[in-house]
Enzyme design. Structure first.
Site: not given
Ligand code: ADP
Ligand code: TRP
Length: 321
Positions: A110, A189, A192
């Site tokens: 970040k 990756k 969101k």
């Molecule tokens: P984002 O990165 O989209 O904001 P979050 O940090 O809210 O997602 O993650 C919510 C859950 O989904 C966590 O357990 C995270 O490890 C998993 N996750 C998010 N993006 C991925 C991805 N691209 N591949 C695998 N797991 C993911």
């Protein structure tokens, strides 16, 4: 066994969230005591519009319920409906080494992306530790990106136990290696925060457009292609059985298969896969009163588990007198 995990309502949930976290969680409810929650306190670290957070929270709740989470069987709640977690965070802050928090990848990422590092972002992993330790969870299903946060949680739990005697269960991360990192449509990756997602409940036209825009290399149509280097292959694999995956890999290697064709197959697979859930979501969204009832019930159930842990902690550290 107690299984627990949370998800941020900071944007629309996508298939990376689904395959790495939501689907395993929903399966865990069959045989384990499941704690599943929407982490709106955590989302405050990046969302500063109240209405967006409010709507994101309701949407995430609808998504989980539509996908099969059973609120009677599991503990399903919104993090901030159990504010005890903030008190535990404050207590745990005193067992969270600054040097360790400074090394957290998500914090460093970040900073690198130009966020002003406020204290919420910095102490994010301590709040996450409180989320987990408050409910004495054994196992925490997450994607690979959360592994380090889990290590910080374990470290805090052990330090606290060392200082005050056995208090917290030291939890284990559960990471499914097949879905550890789901790529986004740009090959990074899926996240969101990167604008590269395929949302679980994306409208049809928009989904088609996104799938067709997945980045691929420029190997000509007739030439053999390497499935293991292709984002479209990685994504469609999530929807295929082992044999289907092998067949498709052979079609890649044989040549004569265009990426456009596989993208169309990916679109139809994904659209069909989520069809029954889309119908269920529409039903749930039509009765928000019921949704609120479900979330209130979840908070009450969760609070009943959180309260004795917090009482024990208050007694140990000397806050109750
Ligand atoms: P984002 O990165 O989209 O904001 P979050 O940090 O809210 O997602 O993650 C919510 C859950 O989904 C966590 O357990 C995270 O490890 C998993 N996750 C998010 N993006 C991925 C991805 N691209 N591949 C695998 N797991 C993911
Ligand atoms: N940090 C997690 C994520 O971004 C969300 C989260 C908050 C969480 N509290 C948690 C995950 C407790 C597991 C357990 O994905």
């Amino acid at each position: 066994m107690r299984v627990l995990s949370g998800i941020q309502p900071s944007g629309t949930l996508h298939i990376g969230n689904y395959f790495a976290m939501m689907q395993p969680m929903i399966r865990f409810q069959e045989e384990h005591q499941l704690f599943c929650f929407i982490v709106n306190y955590h989302a405050l670290t990046t969302v500063s519009e109240g209405e967006r957070l409010r709507q994101g929270t309701l949407d995430a709740a609808l998504d989980f319920l539509a996908l099969g989470l059973d609120p009677e069987r599991a503990y399903f709640y919104v993090q901030a409906d159990v504010p005890e977690v903030c008190e535990l965070t404050w207590i745990l802050n005193n067992h969270a080494p600054v040097a360790r928090l400074e090394l957290a990848h998500s914090y460093k990422d970040k900073l690198q992306k130009g966020f002003t590092p406020h204290n919420g972002l910095f102490s994010y992993p301590v709040l996450m530790a409180a989320d987990i330790l408050l409910y004495q969870a054994n196992v925490v299903p997450v994607g690979k990106d959360q592994k380090q946060h889990l290590e910080i949680t374990r470290d805090i739990a052990m330090r606290f136990n060392h200082a005050y005697g056995e208090t917290f269960v030291v939890p284990e991360a559960w990471i499914d290696e097949h879905t550890a990192v789901v790529p986004g449509i740009d090959g990074q990756k899926m996240s969101k925060s990167y604008g590269n997602t395929l949302e679980i409940f994306c409208p049809e036209k928009e989904l088609k457009k996104k799938v067709m825009s997945i980045v691929t290399d420029s190997t000509p149509l007739e030439e053999p292609k390497d499935p293991d280097k292709c984002n479209v292959f990685a994504l469609i694999s999530l929807f295929l059985g082992e044999d289907e995956k092998k067949d498709l890999a052979e079609r890649y290697r044989a040549g004569g298969l265009g990426y456009g064709t596989v993208k169309k197959e990916l679109f139809s697979r994904m659209w069909e896969y989520f069809a029954p859930y889309r119908a269920r979501r529409a039903e749930l969204a039509a009765d928000l009163g019921e949704l609120h009832r479900i979330m209130r019930m979840g908070a009450e159930k969760a609070r009943a588990v959180a309260a004795p842990t917090l009482e024990a902690v208050r007694a140990k550290v000397g806050l109750s007198y």
